[in-house]
Design a protein around this motif. Structure first.
Motif, PDB file in Angstrom:
ATOM      1  N   ALA A  41       0.833  -1.214   0.000  1.00 59.24           N
ATOM      2  CA  ALA A  41       0.000   0.000   0.000  1.00 59.24           C
ATOM      3  C   ALA A  41       0.865   1.261   0.000  1.00 59.24           C
ATOM      4  CB  ALA A  41      -0.919  -0.009   1.219  1.00 59.24           C
ATOM      5  N   ALA A  42       2.064   1.148   0.555  1.00 57.29           N
ATOM      6  CA  ALA A  42       2.967   2.307   0.618  1.00 57.29           C
ATOM      7  C   ALA A  42       4.395   1.836   0.826  1.00 57.29           C
ATOM      8  CB  ALA A  42       2.560   3.238   1.761  1.00 57.29           C
ATOM      9  N   ILE A  43       5.322   2.715   0.466  1.00 52.48           N
ATOM     10  CA  ILE A  43       6.750   2.439   0.696  1.00 52.48           C
ATOM     11  C   ILE A  43       7.269   3.461   1.696  1.00 52.48           C
ATOM     12  CG2 ILE A  43       9.052   2.556  -0.370  1.00 52.48           C
ATOM     13  CD1 ILE A  43       7.826   1.369  -2.908  1.00 52.48           C
ATOM     14  N   ILE A  44       8.067   2.985   2.642  1.00 52.15           N
ATOM     15  CA  ILE A  44       8.721   3.885   3.596  1.00 52.15           C
ATOM     16  C   ILE A  44      10.221   3.804   3.349  1.00 52.15           C
ATOM     17  CG2 ILE A  44       9.160   4.375   6.048  1.00 52.15           C
ATOM     18  CD1 ILE A  44       6.303   2.449   5.971  1.00 52.15           C
ATOM     19  N   ALA A  45      10.798   4.920   2.922  1.00 50.19           N
ATOM     20  CA  ALA A  45      12.240   4.964   2.678  1.00 50.19           C
ATOM     21  C   ALA A  45      12.945   5.402   3.944  1.00 50.19           C
ATOM     22  CB  ALA A  45      12.535   5.956   1.557  1.00 50.19           C
ATOM     23  N   ILE A  46      14.015   4.683   4.311  1.00 48.46           N
ATOM     24  CA  ILE A  46      14.829   5.124   5.448  1.00 48.46           C
ATOM     25  C   ILE A  46      15.848   6.116   4.888  1.00 48.46           C
ATOM     26  CG2 ILE A  46      16.360   4.455   7.328  1.00 48.46           C
ATOM     27  CD1 ILE A  46      15.087   1.676   7.289  1.00 48.46           C
ATOM     28  N   THR A  47      15.639   7.372   5.202  1.00 51.52           N
ATOM     29  CA  THR A  47      16.504   8.408   4.629  1.00 51.52           C
ATOM     30  C   THR A  47      17.780   8.565   5.471  1.00 51.52           C
ATOM     31  OG1 THR A  47      15.527  10.210   5.892  1.00 51.52           O
ATOM     32  CG2 THR A  47      14.479   9.648   3.823  1.00 51.52           C
ATOM     33  N   ARG A  48      18.780   8.961   4.684  1.00 47.07           N
ATOM     34  CA  ARG A  48      18.729   9.345   3.281  1.00 47.07           C
ATOM     35  C   ARG A  48      18.990   8.176   2.320  1.00 47.07           C
ATOM     36  NH1 ARG A  48      23.500  13.464   4.120  1.00 47.07           N
ATOM     37  NH2 ARG A  48      24.188  11.525   5.074  1.00 47.07           N
ATOM     38  N   GLY A  49      19.765   7.186   2.748  1.00 47.86           N
ATOM     39  CA  GLY A  49      20.227   6.136   1.835  1.00 47.86           C
ATOM     40  C   GLY A  49      19.120   5.373   1.128  1.00 47.86           C
ATOM     41  N   GLY A  50      17.937   5.291   1.768  1.00 48.66           N
ATOM     42  CA  GLY A  50      16.848   4.530   1.157  1.00 48.66           C
ATOM     43  C   GLY A  50      16.085   5.291   0.089  1.00 48.66           C
ATOM     44  N   LEU A  51      16.386   6.605  -0.070  1.00 51.26           N
ATOM     45  CA  LEU A  51      15.596   7.422  -1.007  1.00 51.26           C
ATOM     46  C   LEU A  51      15.733   6.976  -2.460  1.00 51.26           C
ATOM     47  CD1 LEU A  51      16.178  10.989   0.484  1.00 51.26           C
ATOM     48  CD2 LEU A  51      13.961   9.870   0.214  1.00 51.26           C
ATOM     49  N   VAL A  52      16.956   6.754  -2.904  1.00 51.60           N
ATOM     50  CA  VAL A  52      17.159   6.398  -4.317  1.00 51.60           C
ATOM     51  C   VAL A  52      16.586   5.007  -4.612  1.00 51.60           C
ATOM     52  CG1 VAL A  52      18.846   6.118  -6.167  1.00 51.60           C
ATOM     53  CG2 VAL A  52      19.146   7.939  -4.490  1.00 51.60           C
ATOM     54  N   PRO A  53      16.921   3.977  -3.811  1.00 56.15           N
ATOM     55  CA  PRO A  53      16.305   2.679  -4.100  1.00 56.15           C
ATOM     56  C   PRO A  53      14.781   2.711  -3.988  1.00 56.15           C
ATOM     57  CG  PRO A  53      17.599   2.565  -2.057  1.00 56.15           C
ATOM     58  CD  PRO A  53      17.920   3.865  -2.726  1.00 56.15           C
ATOM     59  N   ALA A  54      14.238   3.479  -3.043  1.00 52.94           N
ATOM     60  CA  ALA A  54      12.776   3.550  -2.884  1.00 52.94           C
ATOM     61  C   ALA A  54      12.133   4.149  -4.133  1.00 52.94           C
ATOM     62  CB  ALA A  54      12.403   4.365  -1.656  1.00 52.94           C
ATOM     63  N   ALA A  55      12.768   5.152  -4.723  1.00 52.12           N
ATOM     64  CA  ALA A  55      12.221   5.782  -5.939  1.00 52.12           C
ATOM     65  C   ALA A  55      12.176   4.769  -7.079  1.00 52.12           C
ATOM     66  CB  ALA A  55      13.069   6.988  -6.337  1.00 52.12           C
ATOM     67  N   ILE A  56      13.238   3.981  -7.205  1.00 56.01           N
ATOM     68  CA  ILE A  56      13.309   3.005  -8.307  1.00 56.01           C
ATOM     69  C   ILE A  56      12.292   1.876  -8.076  1.00 56.01           C
ATOM     70  CG2 ILE A  56      14.800   1.320  -9.475  1.00 56.01           C
ATOM     71  CD1 ILE A  56      17.166   3.305  -8.687  1.00 56.01           C
ATOM     72  N   VAL A  57      12.231   1.381  -6.846  1.00 58.80           N
ATOM     73  CA  VAL A  57      11.289   0.298  -6.520  1.00 58.80           C
ATOM     74  C   VAL A  57       9.848   0.789  -6.693  1.00 58.80           C
ATOM     75  CG1 VAL A  57      10.413  -1.117  -4.611  1.00 58.80           C
ATOM     76  CG2 VAL A  57      12.872  -0.960  -4.994  1.00 58.80           C
ATOM     77  N   ALA A  58       9.551   2.008  -6.244  1.00 57.00           N
ATOM     78  CA  ALA A  58       8.195   2.564  -6.348  1.00 57.00           C
ATOM     79  C   ALA A  58       7.779   2.690  -7.806  1.00 57.00           C
ATOM     80  CB  ALA A  58       8.136   3.928  -5.668  1.00 57.00           C
ATOM     81  N   ARG A  59       8.716   3.120  -8.634  1.00 55.73           N
ATOM     82  CA  ARG A  59       8.423   3.259 -10.070  1.00 55.73           C
ATOM     83  C   ARG A  59       8.102   1.906 -10.683  1.00 55.73           C
ATOM     84  NH1 ARG A  59      10.212   1.514 -15.323  1.00 55.73           N
ATOM     85  NH2 ARG A  59       9.485   3.112 -16.756  1.00 55.73           N
ATOM     86  N   GLU A  60       8.895   0.902 -10.355  1.00 49.42           N
ATOM     87  CA  GLU A  60       8.697  -0.427 -10.953  1.00 49.42           C
ATOM     88  C   GLU A  60       7.423  -1.099 -10.435  1.00 49.42           C
ATOM     89  OE1 GLU A  60      10.404  -1.481 -13.438  1.00 49.42           O
ATOM     90  OE2 GLU A  60      11.940   0.075 -13.340  1.00 49.42           O
ATOM     91  N   LEU A  61       7.116  -0.909  -9.155  1.00 53.60           N
ATOM     92  CA  LEU A  61       5.948  -1.580  -8.569  1.00 53.60           C
ATOM     93  C   LEU A  61       4.667  -0.762  -8.708  1.00 53.60           C
ATOM     94  CD1 LEU A  61       7.342  -3.149  -5.244  1.00 53.60           C
ATOM     95  CD2 LEU A  61       7.066  -4.243  -7.471  1.00 53.60           C
ATOM     96  N   GLY A  62       4.786   0.462  -9.199  1.00 48.52           N
ATOM     97  CA  GLY A  62       3.604   1.314  -9.375  1.00 48.52           C
ATOM     98  C   GLY A  62       3.031   1.812  -8.064  1.00 48.52           C
ATOM     99  N   VAL A  63       3.896   1.938  -7.039  1.00 47.53           N
ATOM    100  CA  VAL A  63       3.438   2.454  -5.741  1.00 47.53           C
ATOM    101  C   VAL A  63       3.630   3.973  -5.724  1.00 47.53           C
ATOM    102  CG1 VAL A  63       3.797   2.392  -3.229  1.00 47.53           C
ATOM    103  CG2 VAL A  63       4.080   0.302  -4.581  1.00 47.53           C
ATOM    104  N   ARG A  64       2.560   4.707  -5.368  1.00 45.24           N
ATOM    105  CA  ARG A  64       2.652   6.164  -5.408  1.00 45.24           C
ATOM    106  C   ARG A  64       2.584   6.818  -4.031  1.00 45.24           C
ATOM    107  NH1 ARG A  64       2.485   8.705 -10.325  1.00 45.24           N
ATOM    108  NH2 ARG A  64       2.218   7.298 -12.087  1.00 45.24           N
ATOM    109  N   VAL A  65       2.344   6.007  -3.005  1.00 40.53           N
ATOM    110  CA  VAL A  65       2.346   6.555  -1.639  1.00 40.53           C
ATOM    111  C   VAL A  65       3.710   6.253  -1.022  1.00 40.53           C
ATOM    112  CG1 VAL A  65       1.216   6.542   0.622  1.00 40.53           C
ATOM    113  CG2 VAL A  65      -0.139   6.154  -1.454  1.00 40.53           C
ATOM    114  N   ILE A  66       4.473   7.306  -0.797  1.00 39.61           N
ATOM    115  CA  ILE A  66       5.846   7.150  -0.287  1.00 39.61           C
ATOM    116  C   ILE A  66       5.991   7.985   0.971  1.00 39.61           C
ATOM    117  CG2 ILE A  66       8.307   7.208  -0.901  1.00 39.61           C
ATOM    118  CD1 ILE A  66       6.827   5.926  -3.181  1.00 39.61           C
TER     119      ILE A  66
END
Ligand SMILES: O=P(O)(O)OC[C@H]1O[C@H](OP(=O)(O)OP(=O)(O)O)[C@H](O)[C@@H]1O
Ligand SMILES: Nc1nc2[nH]cnc2c(=O)[nH]1
Ligand SMILES: [Mg+2]
Length: 173
Positions: A41-66
């Protein structure tokens, strides 16, 4: 005390430099695995290091709640106290029924596992994914792509720049 005469690589032992291209491929590989586990339902990025992988994973999985949870502990290669700089939002907590069910937590790596442990306590039922994992932190991660040894320091593309490398016969390792 930190020995300021040593580079991060010398303090850690081995260096594992990762290019943008490699990182993008590793994130996509992570997404292939996560696609079998979701939907989320949503992705939680652990910042800062998780921001870039979260963006890529969200794009591929079609998740828009970050959402983000901000945690910092390292000063270069030395780990200090864990500081929560930004908490998970109330909306996201509600979305995961208070325990994180159906939510995906993303970070770039797990090392000692201290950061992962802290976030897992916040959302015990969430799925925890990292791109890279070191042995100590590995048990805390549900899905990851590449394991590196505990004495390896991973250099991410956003922390590095192209520079001249001396030829082998001039003394380069
Ligand atoms: O498993 P651990 O030993 O806890 O280490 C892993 C954490 O360390 C790094 O974050 P850092 O605290 O350096 O902050 P940053 O993401 O802002 O770079 C990395 O991005 C992980 O979040
Ligand atoms: N860049 C980077 N940050 C870290 N934080 C904890 N371990 C590491 C690592 O290997 N590389
Ligand atoms: Mg981090």
């Amino acid at each position: 005390m930190t020995d300021k005469t040593l580079t991060a690589e010398e303090r850690a032992g081995r260096a594992f430099p990762v290019s943008w291209d490699q990182f993008h491929r590793d994130c996509r590989a992570l997404t292939w695995r996560l696609n079998e586990v979701g939907p989320f339902a949503a992705i939680i990025a652990i910042t800062r290091g998780g921001l870039v992988p979260a963006a890529i994973v969200a794009r591929e999985l079609g998740v828009r709640v970050i959402d983000t949870v901000g945690i910092a502990s390292y000063d270069h290669t030395r780990q200090g106290e864990l500081n929560i700089l930004k908490a998970i939002s109330e909306d996201t907590l509600k979305l995961g029924g208070g325990t994180g069910k159906g939510l995906l937590i993303v970070d770039d790596l797990v090392d000692t596992g201290k950061t992962a442990q802290l976030v897992r306590e916040m959302l015990p039922d969430a799925h925890f994914a990292t791109v890279y994992a070191k042995p100590k932190g590995r048990p805390l991660v549900d899905t990851f792509i590449t394991e590196v040894s505990q004495d390896t320091w991973i250099f991410f593309p956003w922390d590095t720049a192209l520079s001249f490398a001396p030829p082998l016969r001039d003394g380069a390792a």
